[in-house]
Design a protein around this motif. Structure first.
Motif, PDB file in Angstrom:
ATOM      1  N   TYR A 157       0.822  -1.207   0.000  1.00 47.30           N
ATOM      2  CA  TYR A 157       0.000   0.000   0.000  1.00 47.30           C
ATOM      3  C   TYR A 157       0.859   1.261   0.000  1.00 47.30           C
ATOM      4  N   ASN A 158       0.524   2.177  -0.895  1.00 46.41           N
ATOM      5  CA  ASN A 158       1.150   3.493  -0.961  1.00 46.41           C
ATOM      6  C   ASN A 158       0.091   4.493  -0.521  1.00 46.41           C
ATOM      7  N   ALA A 159       0.186   4.950   0.725  1.00 43.55           N
ATOM      8  CA  ALA A 159      -0.839   5.821   1.305  1.00 43.55           C
ATOM      9  C   ALA A 159      -0.928   7.170   0.594  1.00 43.55           C
ATOM     10  N   SER A 160       0.185   7.702   0.140  1.00 47.05           N
ATOM     11  CA  SER A 160       0.153   9.027  -0.484  1.00 47.05           C
ATOM     12  C   SER A 160      -0.609   9.019  -1.809  1.00 47.05           C
ATOM     13  N   MET A 161      -0.634   7.877  -2.494  1.00 44.33           N
ATOM     14  CA  MET A 161      -1.349   7.770  -3.766  1.00 44.33           C
ATOM     15  C   MET A 161      -2.616   6.920  -3.646  1.00 44.33           C
ATOM     16  N   ASP A 162      -2.838   6.303  -2.488  1.00 43.82           N
ATOM     17  CA  ASP A 162      -3.971   5.415  -2.245  1.00 43.82           C
ATOM     18  C   ASP A 162      -4.073   4.324  -3.314  1.00 43.82           C
ATOM     19  N   ILE A 163      -2.947   3.625  -3.532  1.00 43.83           N
ATOM     20  CA  ILE A 163      -2.886   2.523  -4.481  1.00 43.83           C
ATOM     21  C   ILE A 163      -2.072   1.384  -3.876  1.00 43.83           C
ATOM     22  N   MET A 164      -2.204   0.203  -4.453  1.00 44.61           N
ATOM     23  CA  MET A 164      -1.329  -0.917  -4.143  1.00 44.61           C
ATOM     24  C   MET A 164      -0.277  -0.962  -5.241  1.00 44.61           C
ATOM     25  N   GLU A 165       0.970  -0.836  -4.858  1.00 46.91           N
ATOM     26  CA  GLU A 165       2.077  -0.880  -5.813  1.00 46.91           C
ATOM     27  C   GLU A 165       2.641  -2.291  -5.863  1.00 46.91           C
ATOM     28  N   THR A 166       2.883  -2.772  -7.059  1.00 46.37           N
ATOM     29  CA  THR A 166       3.569  -4.055  -7.199  1.00 46.37           C
ATOM     30  C   THR A 166       5.047  -3.798  -6.979  1.00 46.37           C
ATOM     31  N   ARG A 167       5.607  -4.419  -5.961  1.00 46.65           N
ATOM     32  CA  ARG A 167       7.030  -4.230  -5.651  1.00 46.65           C
ATOM     33  C   ARG A 167       7.869  -5.393  -6.162  1.00 46.65           C
TER      34      ARG A 167
END
Length: 181
Positions: free
Chosen positions: A2-12
């Motif tokens: 989770y990337n809170a600043s963009m409100d997305i789930m990032e594939t790492r």
């Protein structure tokens, strides 16, 4: 993750033959990852090619069975683990799903332990700095505060507990069908 600043789930991390196609950022409710994030539940798709909510990329037609599992940290879904098979006839049985859920729980415990250790290290660093500022610096104004090692007695060594490695190996063996796990 989770990337809170963009409100997305990032594939790492993405591995396998579809690595490039899987590097994507998901919104809540979007495709498998977004749906797991939204529901907070494990979702098993036995035939991904015919699933109405799938991501429509020709390369992803190679995925037959896929499972998405939530990673809870402090009661909130902060990540999703998804695993799929790219050959027909291979799927997930309930026992494998259970082992994957256990693996996710263990992985989250490792992350939480790392966060705790990082917080303790920051606290120890502040303690060292305050000891230096209060006791060492007034006595020796020639010492650079950035190079201060007050005493080796304040240093700590944190070793990764062996049980974490053992448990992870056991779960991987069970998921791969190795009964010696």
């Amino acid at each position: 993750i989770y990337n809170a600043s963009m409100d997305i789930m990032e594939t790492r991390v993405a591995v396998g033959s579809l690595q490039r196609e899987l590097l994507y950022n998901y919104r809540r409710g979007e495709y498998l990852v977004g749906r797991v994030w939204e529901t907070g539940s494990t979702i098993l798709i036995e035939d991904y090619t015919s699933w109405e909510h799938r991501r429509h990329l020709p390369a992803l037609n190679q995925i037959f069975s896929i499972v998405g599992l939530p990673l809870y940290i402090s009661g909130t879904v902060l990540g999703v683990l998804s695993i799929g098979f790219t050959y027909p006839g291979r799927g997930f049985d309930p026992e494998q799903i259970r082992y994957l859920e256990l693996f996710c729980q263990e992985a989250v415990q490792i992350v939480e332990l790392k966060l705790l250790l990082d917080a303790q290290e920051r606290e120890l660093s502040l303690f060292r700095r305050s000891v230096y500022t209060r006791f060492v610096a007034p006595c020796n104004d020639q010492v650079d505060p950035g190079e201060c090692n007050v005493s080796s007695q304040y240093k700590t060594t944190v070793e990764k507990p062996n049980w974490l490695n053992v448990k992870a190996r056991q779960i991987f063996r069970m998921c791969s069908g190795d009964q010696q796990g």
